[in-house]
Design a protein around this motif. Structure first.
Motif, short mmCIF file in Angstrom:
data_model
loop_
_atom_site.label_atom_id
_atom_site.label_comp_id
_atom_site.label_asym_id
_atom_site.label_seq_id
_atom_site.Cartn_x
_atom_site.Cartn_y
_atom_site.Cartn_z
N CYS A 1 -0.99 -9.44 -3.04
CA CYS A 1 -1.58 -9.81 -1.76
C CYS A 1 -2.56 -10.97 -1.92
CB CYS A 1 -2.30 -8.58 -1.19
SG CYS A 1 -3.52 -8.96 0.07
N CYS B 1 4.03 -8.53 6.42
CA CYS B 1 3.51 -9.15 5.20
C CYS B 1 4.66 -9.81 4.45
CB CYS B 1 2.84 -8.10 4.33
SG CYS B 1 2.49 -8.63 2.65
N ASN C 1 2.40 -5.17 0.01
CA ASN C 1 1.76 -4.08 0.71
C ASN C 1 2.81 -2.99 0.86
OD1 ASN C 1 0.09 -2.57 2.38
ND2 ASN C 1 0.58 -3.75 4.20
N SER D 1 -2.60 -2.34 -0.70
CA SER D 1 -2.37 -3.71 -1.19
C SER D 1 -3.55 -4.05 -2.09
CB SER D 1 -2.29 -4.68 -0.02
OG SER D 1 -3.43 -4.55 0.80
N PRO E 1 -4.83 -12.06 8.70
CA PRO E 1 -3.69 -11.63 7.87
C PRO E 1 -2.52 -11.15 8.73
CG PRO E 1 -5.73 -10.81 6.96
CD PRO E 1 -6.08 -11.44 8.26
N ARG F 1 -5.79 -1.82 11.08
CA ARG F 1 -6.22 -2.72 10.00
C ARG F 1 -7.22 -3.71 10.55
NH1 ARG F 1 -2.24 -2.20 5.88
NH2 ARG F 1 -2.85 -4.15 4.87
N LEU G 1 -4.48 -11.92 0.62
CA LEU G 1 -5.32 -11.73 1.80
C LEU G 1 -4.99 -12.83 2.83
CD1 LEU G 1 -7.24 -9.43 2.41
CD2 LEU G 1 -9.14 -10.89 1.88
S1 SF4 Z 1 -3.40 -9.68 3.81
FE1 SF4 Z 1 -1.49 -10.88 3.94
S2 SF4 Z 1 -0.66 -10.78 1.87
FE2 SF4 Z 1 -2.20 -9.15 2.00
S3 SF4 Z 1 -1.07 -7.31 2.62
FE3 SF4 Z 1 -1.80 -8.28 4.52
S4 SF4 Z 1 -0.10 -9.61 5.14
FE4 SF4 Z 1 0.26 -9.08 3.00
#
Ligand code: SF4
Ligand code: SF4
Ligand code: SF4
Lengths: 328, 242
Positions: free
Chosen positions: B133, B23, B51, B72, B152, B163, B135
């Motif tokens: 975040c 992230c 995150n 997050s 993501p 995830r 997303l």
């Molecule tokens: S969706 Fe993207 S911005 Fe959000 S925690 Fe995951 S990697 Fe990070």
């Protein structure tokens, strides 16, 4: 919560400055003959200066001060937006009041503008305290004591400054003792309110524990790793390390400096008034300054006391499930 | 109306922090501009992360288990952070429910972060704006990426596939199905923000042993006298001593 000095200065100076203005307008419409011209000008200027000190400090809080004006956009749902708007409107009204007085326009227009300023000021006092009271995840802030103490302390401190200026520059008059008595009453009222607020906050609790925060039903949950090798925004902004002893010392000190010392001074003034009005004026100014200092301490501690739900995740939430009567 | 969100399987998460690192990597080089990092290799590294993975020990020794909790922004349906923002920089998109911050409008007053019960917004002192975040809104609609990478960054990085990204309101998605099948839950529902991210609880595993296994075990015990020493001192010392 982290006690941010810029917000401490903003909330203290702006509310106290509005107290000065409210006192001035009310006096000028009830007993205009007792006020000297220099007093009216100085009080209005002091009130505006206090707002500028507050606003100036608030810019240090912003990450992007140059875009600060954008904060007026969401007045429909944000208390912060309403705070900014009402503060600006108040400064406008207070400045207009000053201009009207200097240019010797109609007295009734002066009073109308003054009362309009008071309405803006009430709007600001409510909005400014609701910025904090509306954060439901900080139980120490989200209660009626927050607006009540913000308003009552601000007005009392403003009245203290207004009174000091009054002794200093106005003709001797029989209303001196009455005003002094009013100030004593306001100070006692604020003292009781603040003491009640501290009592309330000492017992405030939430039924939440780290178990609710992470959604695992177990009495024994221990934080092993915060997910960060060093401090960061979430461990600093929402938390200020302070022990129980330190906080009770601070509370006592705040009560003494904000209320008891000024109260003694107001009483002394009451005795001194008929003998030496210059001495009384000097005492009144020092009393107001002591109260302002106390208010800065009080507001700083208000932030420190704020205990945000997100601290549950970091093991920083002070009321743990152990001393929570609902979770055993 | 869709509501994109993450479903995080606590049963699979091994706490490797790969999601957090990827992230950070994507959001430092991605289209949203860099994320501040002060002294990343120094003694006091400080920076903005969208995150973070926290570790909790649940239960009383010796009956404990470790829970890794990646956290997050929950892209709440009733997001308080959006309601308090004085500039409307914080907003919730109607089309996919993603909560975003418009950095051009954000004045950095930090008020939104106070209004979030989860502590997932982080102030970027270098840019002077609030961040969180996204997303990966700059990935999931990104035509420059191959179709299977329009997810993501954290989802792609997870080695255990803990995830799952998807529309939690669309019954045809894996995210929707998993929430129902595995009794997905929300963090801190008491805060009444209607978070969109869901967590799948850890499962209890029971090992069925047949008689043969037990015989082997007994046999082993007799053969190799296993001696359990009482724990003394630090772990390091214990390992060092024969
Ligand atoms: S969706 Fe993207 S911005 Fe959000 S925690 Fe995951 S990697 Fe990070
Ligand atoms: S998790 Fe926090 S930042 Fe994200 S939408 Fe909900 S309240 Fe806002
Ligand atoms: S920090 Fe930015 S996004 Fe948050 S409330 Fe202030 S202006 Fe809005």
């Amino acid at each position: 919560m982290h006690p941010e000095m810029s917000l401490v200065i903003l909330t203290v100076f702006s509310t106290a400055g509005q107290g000065i203005f409210i006192f001035l307008v009310v006096m000028n419409s009830i007993v205009p003959e007792s006020l000297s011209g220099s007093y009216i000008i100085t009080a209005a200027l002091a009130s505006i200066l206090f707002q500028f000190i507050g606003m100036g400090a608030s810019f240090f809080h912003l990450g992007n001060p140059m875009k600060g004006w954008k904060a007026i956009m969401m007045w429909r749902n944000s208390w912060l937006s309403r705070e900014v708007i009402s503060l600006s409107a108040f400064v406008g009204a207070a400045s207009l009041y000053l201009i009207i007085y200097i240019t010797e326009m109609n007295k009734s227009i002066l009073d109308i503008v003054g009362y309009a300023g008071i309405i803006m000021s009430i709007g600001f006092l409510i909005a400014s305290s609701m910025v904090y009271a509306s954060i439901g995840y900080i139980k120490e802030w989200a209660n009626a004591f927050t607006p009540a103490t913000f308003i009552s302390l601000g007005l009392t401190c403003g009245a203290a400054f207004a009174l000091a200026g009054f002794y200093l520059s106005c003709h001797h008059s029989e209303i001196y003792p009455k005003i002094n008595l009013l100030l004593i009453a306001m100070t006692i009222f604020s003292f009781i309110l603040k003491a009640m607020a501290y009592r309330f906050n000492a017992n405030v609790y939430t039924s939440l524990s780290v178990s609710n925060a992470i959604g695992i039903n177990d009495k024994h949950i221990k934080l092993m790793d915060r997910g960060t090798p060093y401090a960061h925004y979430n461990t600093k902004e929402y938390f200020h390390p302070i022990t129980e002893d330190q906080s009770s010392i601070q509370k006592n000190l705040i009560m003494i400096v904000t209320f008891l010392i000024p109260l003694l001074i107001w009483m002394l003034i009451g005795l001194l008034l008929n003998i030496n009005s210059h001495g009384a004026a000097f005492l009144a100014i020092s009393g107001a300054c002591v109260m302002l200092l106390g208010l800065l301490m009080e507001r700083r501690f208000f932030f420190i006391q704020g205990n945000h739900f997100q601290n549950l995740y970091y093991g920083n939430y002070k009321k743990s499930s152990i001393d929570n009567p609902l979770v055993r | 109306m869709s509501q994109y969100a993450l479903v995080i399987d606590l049963d699979k998460c091994v706490g490797c922090h790969a999601c957090a690192v990827n992230c950070k990597a994507w959001n430092t080089g991605g289209q949203y501009g860099p994320l501040t990092d002060k002294a990343p290799y120094g003694a006091r590294p400080e920076g903005v992360w969208f995150n973070r993975v926290q570790t909790y020990e649940v239960g009383k020794f010796p009956n404990t288990e470790v829970v890794y909790l990646p956290k997050s922004c929950m892209h709440c349906k009733d997001a308080p952070c959006v309601k308090v923002c004085p500039t409307s920089a914080s907003y919730k998109r109607r089309e996919d429910g993603i909560v975003l911050i418009n950095y051009d409008d954000c004045i950095g007053c930090k008020y939104c972060s106070w209004a979030c019960p989860y502590g997932v917004r982080e102030f970027d002192t270098y840019d002077g704006v609030m961040k969180k975040c996204t997303l990966c809104v700059d990935r999931i609609y990104n035509d420059n990426l191959p179709a299977d990478e329009r997810k993501p960054a954290c989802v792609l990085a997870c080695p255990t596939k803990a995830r799952i990204f998807g529309d939690i309101d669309d019954p045809s998605t894996d995210a929707f199905k998993l929430i129902r099948e595995r009794m997905g839950y929300k963090l801190l529902p008491e805060a009444a923000t209607e978070p969109s991210n869901y967590y799948l609880p850890k499962r209890k595993y029971k090992i069925q042993l047949n008689m043969d296994d037990i015989l082997v075990r007994k046999h082993l015990k007799v053969e190799t006298e296993v001696k359990v020493l009482p724990f003394t001192g630090t772990i390091a010392e214990d390992i060092a001593s024969p």
